[in-house]
Write an enzyme that holds these catalytic residues in place. Structure first.
Site: not given
Length: 300
Positions: A179, A148
């Site tokens: 991440n 994201h």
């Protein structure tokens, strides 16, 4: 005799009315023909009820939305760009890379103190009007996380915001350890700063440089970035703003956050993106030239 005269006068009146009507229609037609043609414009889809049209996409000025969104960078002229507004973030989409050039949002405590659960429903962004888009199948078995840009934890205040942050226009291929590690840590401290300072203005995205051959994933060939950036700014509404930038490699490194910190000017030089163009120019210049980690509480 009287009735004959009346009929004659009535016919005369009708003739005059028809002549006047013909003259009026002729004048109207001439005016329409002489009106200059409108120049061709390019339309960018934003929210379902908001469309931005630019008359000259090669000479676009920084976007000035009705709400004067300070987080939105200046328009790009050196790469593919389509501006898309969603409920709580704005993005610049690159149809060549199938990635966002940047994603921008204003982060306040209200956004991350909601009770909405993660959506976990990654979807193509069909609001994008120009060019190909990424699909969830492009990421499956690729070895990369769906990273994201605007994080799910920043969109817990509404179901619409949560669903939209799982659109693949807000996603980039990221190394799994990166991440879940350094990138997640930066997301978390941004929420801390929004809580401490009431609000912050965030922009992040992939660093995609010219003349570099990038790995791609999936049938649609989504570009895998080698680096990512994030810039954060807070403003007192008058003559003071503080800003800081970060540049990360797309692999696990596990350094302290200060290791990745740079000035916003350095991020601008690397990415070619002009951040916070709606700030007063002297305020923008001072805020972006340097950074001081001591002015960002909780940073290591």
């Amino acid at each position: 005799m009287g009735s004959t005269l009346f009929v004659f006068l009535l016919m005369k009146l009708q003739t005059h009315i028809l002549i006047l009507l013909a003259c009026w229609l002729s004048a109207l037609l001439c005016f329409s023909c002489s009106k200059p043609k409108e120049s061709r414009s390019e339309t960018f889809l934003t929210q379902s009820d908001q469309v931005i049209t630019t008359q000259d996409t090669k000479k676009r000025k920084p976007l000035k939305s009705p709400n004067r969104r300070l987080e939105i960078p200046a328009y790009l002229t050196d790469r593919e760009e389509e501006i898309v507004y969603h409920t709580d973030f704005t993005l610049s989409y690159n149809r060549r890379r199938l990635l966002p050039n940047w994603v921008a949002w204003k982060l306040t405590p209200t956004r991350f103190k909601g009770k909405e659960q993660r959506a976990e429903n990654f979807q193509p962004d069909f609001t994008i009007q120009h060019g190909p888009i990424a699909y969830d199948s492009d990421y499956r078995q690729s070895g990369y996380s769906r990273g994201h840009m605007c994080p799910a934890a920043d969109c817990k205040h509404s179901r619409a915001a949560m669903n939209e942050c799982f659109l693949l226009s807000n996603i980039c291929p990221q190394n799994k350890e990166f991440n879940a590690g350094d990138w997640a840590e930066l997301e978390s401290i941004c929420r801390h700063w929004a809580n401490v300072y009431d609000s912050i203005f965030v922009v992040c995205g992939p660093v995609v440089e010219k003349n570099v051959q990038y790995q791609t994933i999936g049938k649609n060939r989504v570009t895998v970035p080698q680096r990512f950036f994030k810039v954060v700014m807070r403003w007192n509404g008058r003559n003071r703003a503080d800003a800081i930038g970060f540049i990360y490699d797309n692999h696990a490194r596990h350094h302290e956050m200060s290791y990745y910190a740079v000035s916003v000017d350095e991020v601008e030089q690397l990415t070619g993106i002009d951040f916070y163009p709606l700030l007063p120019k002297d305020v923008e210049r001072r805020a972006e030239a340097t950074f001081d980690t001591r002015r960002w509480k909780g940073m290591r």
